[in-house]
Design a protein around this motif. Structure first.
Motif, mmCIF file in Angstrom:
data_model
loop_
_atom_site.group_PDB
_atom_site.id
_atom_site.type_symbol
_atom_site.label_atom_id
_atom_site.label_comp_id
_atom_site.label_asym_id
_atom_site.label_seq_id
_atom_site.Cartn_x
_atom_site.Cartn_y
_atom_site.Cartn_z
ATOM 1 N N VAL A 1 -3.377 4.438 -9.369
ATOM 2 C CA VAL A 1 -3.019 4.554 -8.082
ATOM 3 C C VAL A 1 -4.274 4.464 -7.096
ATOM 4 C CG1 VAL A 1 -2.043 5.689 -6.260
ATOM 5 C CG2 VAL A 1 -0.920 5.712 -8.395
ATOM 6 N N ILE A 2 -5.342 5.195 -7.570
ATOM 7 C CA ILE A 2 -6.582 5.396 -6.776
ATOM 8 C C ILE A 2 -7.263 3.927 -6.795
ATOM 9 C CG2 ILE A 2 -8.885 6.230 -6.403
ATOM 10 C CD1 ILE A 2 -7.546 8.696 -7.056
ATOM 11 N N LEU A 3 -7.452 3.202 -7.868
ATOM 12 C CA LEU A 3 -7.893 1.972 -8.138
ATOM 13 C C LEU A 3 -7.021 0.923 -7.369
ATOM 14 C CD1 LEU A 3 -9.134 1.758 -11.707
ATOM 15 C CD2 LEU A 3 -10.443 1.289 -9.683
ATOM 16 N N ILE A 4 -5.831 0.768 -7.453
ATOM 17 C CA ILE A 4 -4.849 -0.025 -6.951
ATOM 18 C C ILE A 4 -5.294 -0.029 -5.268
ATOM 19 C CG2 ILE A 4 -2.669 -0.742 -6.303
ATOM 20 C CD1 ILE A 4 -1.699 0.012 -9.217
ATOM 21 N N CYS A 5 -5.035 1.208 -4.819
ATOM 22 C CA CYS A 5 -5.216 1.853 -3.207
ATOM 23 C C CYS A 5 -6.507 1.021 -3.014
ATOM 24 C CB CYS A 5 -5.225 3.063 -3.059
ATOM 25 S SG CYS A 5 -3.542 3.581 -3.243
ATOM 26 N N PHE A 6 -7.853 1.296 -3.796
ATOM 27 C CA PHE A 6 -9.015 0.723 -3.388
ATOM 28 C C PHE A 6 -8.935 -0.650 -3.338
ATOM 29 C CE2 PHE A 6 -11.123 4.991 -4.160
ATOM 30 C CZ PHE A 6 -11.638 4.904 -2.823
ATOM 31 N N GLY A 7 -8.393 -1.392 -4.522
ATOM 32 C CA GLY A 7 -8.204 -2.680 -4.463
ATOM 33 C C GLY A 7 -7.483 -3.408 -3.271
ATOM 34 N N ILE A 8 -6.528 -2.725 -3.004
ATOM 35 C CA ILE A 8 -5.724 -2.968 -1.923
ATOM 36 C C ILE A 8 -6.557 -2.756 -0.525
ATOM 37 C CG2 ILE A 8 -3.795 -2.452 -0.346
ATOM 38 C CD1 ILE A 8 -2.049 -1.916 -2.622
ATOM 39 N N ILE A 9 -7.220 -1.778 -0.400
ATOM 40 C CA ILE A 9 -8.045 -1.701 0.885
ATOM 41 C C ILE A 9 -9.278 -2.798 0.683
ATOM 42 C CG2 ILE A 9 -10.110 -0.453 1.751
ATOM 43 C CD1 ILE A 9 -8.161 1.979 0.956
ATOM 44 N N PHE A 10 -9.762 -2.957 -0.466
ATOM 45 C CA PHE A 10 -10.924 -4.067 -0.549
ATOM 46 C C PHE A 10 -10.176 -5.644 -0.026
ATOM 47 C CE2 PHE A 10 -12.881 -7.262 -3.292
ATOM 48 C CZ PHE A 10 -14.334 -7.026 -2.954
ATOM 49 N N PHE A 11 -9.437 -5.820 -0.770
ATOM 50 C CA PHE A 11 -8.833 -7.082 -0.516
ATOM 51 C C PHE A 11 -8.107 -7.167 1.099
ATOM 52 C CE2 PHE A 11 -8.318 -7.405 -5.191
ATOM 53 C CZ PHE A 11 -9.003 -8.510 -5.187
ATOM 54 N N THR A 12 -7.754 -6.300 1.733
ATOM 55 C CA THR A 12 -7.389 -6.155 2.879
ATOM 56 C C THR A 12 -8.538 -6.351 3.833
ATOM 57 O OG1 THR A 12 -5.590 -4.536 2.418
ATOM 58 C CG2 THR A 12 -5.935 -4.968 4.576
ATOM 59 N N PHE B 1 0.777 -1.210 0.157
ATOM 60 C CA PHE B 1 -0.011 0.102 -0.006
ATOM 61 C C PHE B 1 0.897 1.154 -0.012
ATOM 62 C CE2 PHE B 1 -3.148 2.762 2.189
ATOM 63 C CZ PHE B 1 -4.067 2.399 1.294
ATOM 64 N N GLY B 2 1.973 1.176 0.746
ATOM 65 C CA GLY B 2 2.719 2.415 1.060
ATOM 66 C C GLY B 2 3.643 2.501 -0.088
ATOM 67 N N SER B 3 4.061 1.616 -0.962
ATOM 68 C CA SER B 3 4.820 1.563 -2.113
ATOM 69 C C SER B 3 4.047 2.246 -3.278
ATOM 70 C CB SER B 3 5.512 0.296 -2.533
ATOM 71 O OG SER B 3 5.656 -0.558 -1.446
ATOM 72 N N ILE C 1 -9.144 -9.493 6.059
ATOM 73 C CA ILE C 1 -9.419 -9.377 7.328
ATOM 74 C C ILE C 1 -10.529 -10.189 7.719
ATOM 75 C CG2 ILE C 1 -9.822 -7.676 9.368
ATOM 76 C CD1 ILE C 1 -7.798 -5.920 7.988
ATOM 77 N N SER C 2 -11.724 -9.785 7.208
ATOM 78 C CA SER C 2 -13.081 -10.395 7.610
ATOM 79 C C SER C 2 -12.831 -11.853 7.313
ATOM 80 C CB SER C 2 -14.210 -9.849 6.564
ATOM 81 O OG SER C 2 -13.999 -10.274 5.376
ATOM 82 N N LYS C 3 -12.257 -12.486 6.341
ATOM 83 C CA LYS C 3 -12.044 -13.956 5.951
ATOM 84 C C LYS C 3 -11.304 -14.476 7.333
ATOM 85 C CE LYS C 3 -11.889 -15.227 1.349
ATOM 86 N NZ LYS C 3 -11.083 -15.695 0.129
ATOM 87 N N ASN C 4 -10.067 -13.766 7.608
ATOM 88 C CA ASN C 4 -9.315 -13.971 8.888
ATOM 89 C C ASN C 4 -10.326 -14.270 10.127
ATOM 90 O OD1 ASN C 4 -7.139 -14.941 7.721
ATOM 91 N ND2 ASN C 4 -6.115 -12.977 8.177
ATOM 92 N N GLU C 5 -11.272 -13.023 10.183
ATOM 93 C CA GLU C 5 -11.796 -13.103 11.414
ATOM 94 C C GLU C 5 -12.784 -14.144 11.459
ATOM 95 O OE1 GLU C 5 -11.667 -8.154 12.371
ATOM 96 O OE2 GLU C 5 -13.584 -9.022 11.616
ATOM 97 N N ALA C 6 -13.619 -14.485 10.188
ATOM 98 C CA ALA C 6 -14.551 -15.618 10.068
ATOM 99 C C ALA C 6 -13.744 -16.844 10.495
ATOM 100 C CB ALA C 6 -14.995 -15.656 8.537
#
Ligand code: C2E
Ligand code: MG
Ligand code: MG
Length: 652
Positions: free
Chosen positions: A195-206, A12-14, A210-215
């Motif tokens: 960049v925005i799309l990738i960021c959104f993608g990363i946010i979405f997948f993250t 995300f940072g890169s 996270i929700s998968k991990n939580e489940a």
């Protein structure tokens, strides 16, 4: 923080860094192109201004020459000459400034052309001025019109072209810059969108990760909870959850001023079924029992699997004790119906102990213990029934515990005695051919205790193994002693309990008894019950063969009560079948029992076995057994079990 989260954050940072870098490059490109445009525009404007000046001064110079010629006045001549020189100076000043600028090849070429012409025009103008000064106006006019003027027009023409060129160049630079700007802006848009799309993608997948991990974590937690509180085979709550349910039910019954009950349920025939039909069917039977238990309770009640074949039910909010009766009876009926498991029709029953809050006990452990005690009583009374706990039972359990403690000392204190019951040939002579050894406990305080009252305790506590070995060796020594005394040679039947039969030391114990007593192995008969033989069939067959290899005989005791599979009996090295007392009891009155006993005798003879009838009490029974060729009879008709001295008398 997990490894995956760190990687996502780094990614995300890169991406953000890369995006920012690209946008910065774009912006600096924009700035550069803007300043280069400014530079071009400014320099072209300056050039245009200088060309204008040159153009103006060239025109003014020509005008001054014309004025000199036309006015023909010395004052005017001086003024015009002065103006001519002034404009010539102005032209040169602008010319020098222009030449010092950064010129393109085209400009340089055009300017050189103009300079070459100007170099001719300048002296021509001076010559015209001189002619005017000398009064040769005609010659001056001629040179001006015919030579200087056309050249000067060419100079002006070139200057106009230069000016046009500057304008076109400026226009071109503006257009180029605008295109460049558009391109950079488009690239920036595309880059920032990516960049925005990738960021959104990363946010979405993250977020998804996270929700998968939580489940997953939740499922894992649920699994752990399930394993901790639920039985994996039946899916029922386990013992841990049971305590909580009882507590809840107690609180509820306090609140509602109603009763609650704990039912302790034990399967009556689980072990033989599990051993003979295998663990898969055993497991299926437990699942089937669990399902039937659930079917017979209300949705508010809880069914738990406590351990192995033990279940418990917590009944909440009971208005009247009849509700418990109804549920318990329903369970008995339901479990007793055949269970179809992997193509087998399996029959079993359960024993149920019932304890009621607040009548029997007021705490969880007390309720569980009393339900267990009541269940034990139900089982002792034959199983397939339910019993309510009562204080008498408690007394009985305490007595049992005391008895167990006493039994530990019974052997060393010589309190155990052997009684012998003769076994008679079924013929006219009725000769005693053998005797069954039956154990008695002469308790110092309680007097003579029959085996039914302590064999079970000995079995449960494991004491039966050492007691059994003592019985075996004492009995063998006894008949050896009788033989030495010259009494008739008889066989001796010794009962083996299930635990003794399964014990690893059995073979050694039998061998020791034979060796130490010195009797013939064929004189020793070992009795095992049907259920013991059918317990673990593979092991039973092996043990029986090992015993047979020592030369001893085997009897199946209490035959007819243990649901044994006849096909299995056939595979075992069995010498005698002992028909259970319960079939002999009504033999002289019941046609059914007659038919049953006759069938057993015929079958046993077909399999090469002898038949011993237990509990023969009356002559009619004996006569019927004689009619059907039963070999041996044992029972009160001849004698009750008696001490050794009494049998001795009978043997003389
Ligand atoms: P069992 O092996 O079936 O023994 C026969 C039982 O029937 C004996 O009861 C005997 O007294 C009783 N009996 C024999 N004839 C008659 C009759 O005509 N009428 C009536 N009503 N009863 C009769 P007992 O001595 O009370 O023994 C009960 C059981 O205890 C035995 O049943 C046997 O399973 C067990 N047992 C006795 N001694 C030993 C032992 O040394 N070791 C083991 N493991 N079990 C033993
Ligand atoms: Mg017996
Ligand atoms: Mg018997």
């Amino acid at each position: 923080m997990s490894k995956s989260k760190i990687i996502i954050l780094l990614g995300f940072g890169s991406i953000l860094l890369l995006g920012t870098l690209l946008i910065t490059i774009g912006v600096s490109h924009l700035n550069k192109s803007k300043s280069s445009l400014d530079h071009i525009v400014n320099s072209n404007n300056l050039k245009i201004q200088l060309i204008n000046k040159m153009y103006q001064s060239a025109r003014e110079r020509t005008v001054s020459l014309f004025r000199m010629i036309i006015l023909d006045d010395p004052d005017e001549f001086e003024k015009s000459l002065e103006k001519m020189h002034l404009n010539g100076g102005k032209f040169m000043l602008a010319w020098e400034k222009f030449i010092a600028l950064d010129l393109s090849q085209v400009e340089k070429k055009m300017f050189a052309e103009q300079a070459a012409i100007s170099a001719i025009v300048g002296p021509l103008h001076n010559k015209i001025a001189d002619l005017v000064n000398f009064g040769d106006l005609e010659q001056a006019q001629q040179i001006l019109v015919e030579q200087a003027e056309p050249l000067q027009d060419k100079v002006l023409e070139i200057l106009i072209q230069l000016q046009k060129y500057q304008r076109t160049e400026t226009q071109q630079a503006i257009e180029d810059n605008s295109n460049n700007y558009k391109e950079i802006v488009t690239i920036m848009w595309v880059v920032s969108s990516i960049v925005i799309l990738i960021c959104f993608g990363i946010i979405f997948f993250t977020l998804r990760l996270i929700s998968k991990n939580e489940a997953k974590q939740e499922r894992y937690q649920e699994d752990i909870e399930r394993q901790a509180f639920y039985d994996h085979l039946t899916g029922l709550p386990n013992r841990r959850l049971l305590n909580g349910q009882i507590k809840k039910a107690i609180n509820m019954s306090k609140q509602n001023e109603l009763l609650m009950a704990v039912l302790f349920i034990d399967c009556d025939r689980f072990k033989p079924i599990n051993d003979s039909l295998g663990h898969v069917i055993g497991d299926n039977l437990l699942v089937s029992i669990a399902n039937r238990l659930k079917e017979n309770v209300r949705s508010s009640d809880t069914v738990c699997r406590v351990s192995g074949d033990e279940f418990a039910i917590v009944l909440e909010n009971i208005k009247h004790i009849t509700v418990i009766d109804k549920i318990a009876q329903g369970i008995l009926n339901s479990i007793a119906a055949p269970h179809i498991l992997e193509g087998h029709k399996v029959f079993t029953t359960v024993s149920i102990g019932v304890t009621v809050y607040p009548l029997n006990d007021k705490n969880i452990n007390g309720l569980l213990t009393s339900a267990d005690i009541a269940m034990y009583h139900a089982k002792q009374n034959g199983g397939n029934q339910y019993e309510y706990f009562n204080s008498e039972m408690n007394k009985h359990t305490k007595q049992k515990l005391t008895l167990e403690q006493d039994l530990h000392e019974a052997l060393t204190n010589n309190e155990l005695q052997l009684y012998y019951q003769p076994q008679n040939q079924i013929d006219t002579k009725r000769t005693i051919t053998g005797a069954e050894v039956l154990l008695r406990w002469n308790h110092p305080k309680k007097g003579m205790i029959p085996p039914h009252d302590f064999i079970g305790i000995a079995e449960e506590s494991g004491l039966i193994v050492s007691i059994g070995e003592w019985v075996l060796i004492s009995a063998c020594k006894q008949i050896q002693q009788w033989q030495r005394q010259g009494l008739s040679k008889i066989s001796i039947s010794v009962n083996l309990s299930p635990k003794q039969f399964a014990h690893s030391n059995l073979l050694t114990a039998v061998k020791n008894a034979l060796d130490e007593s010195g009797i013939e192995a064929s004189q020793l008969v070992l009795e095992i019950t049907e259920s013991t033989a059918m317990g673990s069939i593979e092991n039973s067959i092996e043990t029986l063969h090992q015993l047979k290899s020592l030369g001893v005989n085997i009897s199946i005791d209490d035959f007819g009560t243990g649901y044994s599979s006849l096909s299995y009996l056939q595979t075992m090295p069995i010498d005698n079948l002992k028909i259970d007392r319960s079939f002999i009891k009504k033999l002289h009155r019941s046609e059914k029992d007659k038919a049953f006993v006759q069938a057993i005798v015929t079958m046993a003879h077909t399999l090469g076995m002898k038949v011993i009838a237990e509990g023969v009490e009356v002559e009619e029974q004996f006569l019927f057994l004689q009619d059907i060729s039963c070999e041996i009879a044992q029972g009160f008709l001849f004698s009750k079990p008696v001490p050794a001295e009494e049998l001795e008398k009978m043997l003389w």
